[in-house]
Scaffold this active site. Structure first.
Site, PDB file in Angstrom:
ATOM      1  CD  GLN A  67      -3.427  -4.420   6.691  1.00 49.79           C
ATOM      2  OE1 GLN A  67      -3.329  -3.425   5.981  1.00 49.79           O
ATOM      3  NE2 GLN A  67      -4.013  -5.524   6.275  1.00 49.79           N
ATOM      4  CE  LYS A 114      -3.816  -2.361   2.256  1.00 50.03           C
ATOM      5  NZ  LYS A 114      -4.430  -2.787   3.521  1.00 50.03           N
ATOM      6  CG  ASP A 118      -9.900  -0.109   4.746  1.00 46.44           C
ATOM      7  OD1 ASP A 118      -9.685  -0.339   3.546  1.00 46.44           O
ATOM      8  OD2 ASP A 118      -9.186  -0.536   5.673  1.00 46.44           O
TER       9      ASP A 118
END
Ligand code: NDP
Length: 280
Positions: free
Chosen positions: A97, A53, A120
Site C-alpha cells: 500500500q 480491499k 498492482d
C-alpha cells in the site's frame, strides 16, 4: 445530448460477481486465489483502502491477508516480508500500500515483488511489457478507466485524448492504454503551459492530478468523455478533479465517488484471480 453517467459502482459490482464465479471454479480445482496487502505505518486513508480491499476479496470468496508493519519498519524488514510472500504458494497477488513512510524506498520495495505476483502492475518488468504492447498485469486504476469507457462504447480509435497527470501508477499507463486503443494522446502535467487549450481539443479527458475542480466545464469540448480519477477531500466531502458543472458539457462523465474508485478495487481482484488462473 444529456451527459451519460459512467457508473463505476454498478459496473464494479457486475465484474465482482463474475469474479466470484471464477473463484468458485478455481476452488473446485483446489486453488483459492489469495491477495496479500502490506500496510506500513498508520496512514488513516490507507487503512480505509486496505480494509475495503480485504472486504472485497472475502466477498468474492478469495483469501485475503493484511500484513501490518510499524511506521519504523526498516527497508530490509519490508523486503524480507515481500520475499516471504513471494515464496508463499497460497498467495497470488502482493500489494504494497502506497505511500510508504518517507524513510522507505518505494521503488526498491515494488521491485522486490515477483512480477507474476504483482497485483498492482507496478513492477518495472510489467510496466516495460505494457510499454512494449505485450500481455501483462495492467495497473488497476487505468485498467478500470478503460473498462468504464468500453462499458459505454465510447469511441476511441482516431480520437484525441488528453491525460492530465503523469504518475507511474495512473497517468503514464493510462496514456499507453489509450494509445493502444487508437487515440492520439497528449499528456499534461504541472509544467504544461495552457492546460485549457490542450483539454479543449480532447474527445477523451482523463484527470489524474489530485486538485479539486482543476478541470472546469469551460475547458471541455462539448460531448467529451471525461474520466475523473482524482480523490480529494474538501470540507469532509470526497470530490474529484473535475468541476461538477462539467456534466452540462460532457457526453460521458464518471462521478466521484462511485466512478473510478470502485473499478480500481474490482481490477485488483481481477488481476489476482488472473494470476491464480495461471497458477491453476
Ligand atoms: P501524483 O501526485 O503522483 O501525480 C499527480 C500528477 O498531476 C503529476 O503528474 C503532476 O505533474 C500533475 N499536476 C499537478 N499539478 C498540476 C497542474 N496544475 N496541471 C496539470 N497537472 C498537474 O498523483 P496520482 O497519479 O497518484 O493520483 C492522482 C489523483 O488520482 C489523486 O487525487 C489520487 O488520490 C487519485 N487516485 C485515485 C485512484 C482511484 O482509484 N480513484 C487511484 C489512484 C489515484 P508533475 O508530474 O509535473 O508533478
Amino acid at each position: 445530448m444529456a451527459c451519460v453517467k459512467l457508473d463505476g459502482k454498478a459496473l464494479a459490482m457486475e465484474i465482482r460477481e463474475g469474479l466470484a464465479r471464477r473463484v468458485a471454479t478455481l476452488k473446485e480445482r483446489g486453488v483459492t486465489p489469495g491477495l496479500a496487502v502490506i500496510l506500513v505505518g498508520n496512514d488513516p486513508a490507507s487503512e480505509i483502502y486496505v480494509r475495503n480491499k480485504g472486504i472485497a476479496c472475502e466477498k468474492a470468496g478469495m483469501r485475503s491477508e493484511t500484513i501490518r508493519m510499524p511506521e519504523e519498519t526498516t527497508q530490509e524488514a519490508l523486503e524480507e516480508q515481500i520475499r516471504a510472500l513471494n515464496a508463499d504458494p497460497g498467495i497470488d497477488g502482493i500489494l504494497v500500500q502506497l505511500p510508504l513512510p518517507k524513510h522507505l524506498d518505494e521503488r526498491r520495495a515494488l521491485n522486490a515483488i515477483l512480477p507474476e505476483k504483482d497485483a498492482d502492475g507496478f513492477h518495472p518488468m510489467n510496466a516495460g511489457k505494457l510499454l512494449a504492447g505485450e500481455e501483462t498485469v495492467i495497473p488497476c486504476t487505468p485498467k478500470g478507466c478503460m473498462r468504464l469507457l468500453a462499458s459505454a462504447d465510447v469511441p476511441l480509435s482516431g480520437k484525441e485524448a488528453v491525460v492530465v497527470g503523469r504518475s507511474n501508477i495512473v497517468g503514464k499507463p493510462m496514456a499507453l492504454l489509450l494509445m493502444q486503443a487508437g487515440c492520439t494522446v497528449t499528456v499534461c502535467h504541472s509544467k504544461t503551459r495552457d492546460l485549457a487549450a490542450h483539454v479543449r481539443r480532447a474527445d477523451v479527458v482523463v484527470a489524474a492530478v489530485g486538485k479539486p475542480g482543476i478541470i472546469t466545464a469551460d475547458m471541455l469540448k462539448p460531448g467529451a468523455a471525461v474520466i475523473d480519477v482524482g480523490i480529494n477531500r474538501v470540507d469532509g466531502k470526497v470530490t474529484g478533479d473535475v468541476a461538477t458543472e462539467a456534466a452540462e458539457v460532457a457526453g460521458w462523465l464518471t462521478p466521484v465517488p462511485g466512478g473510478v474508485g470502485p473499478m480500481t478495487i474490482a481490477m485488483l481482484l481481477e488481476n489476482t484471480v488472473e494470476a491464480a488462473e495461471r497458477r491453476a
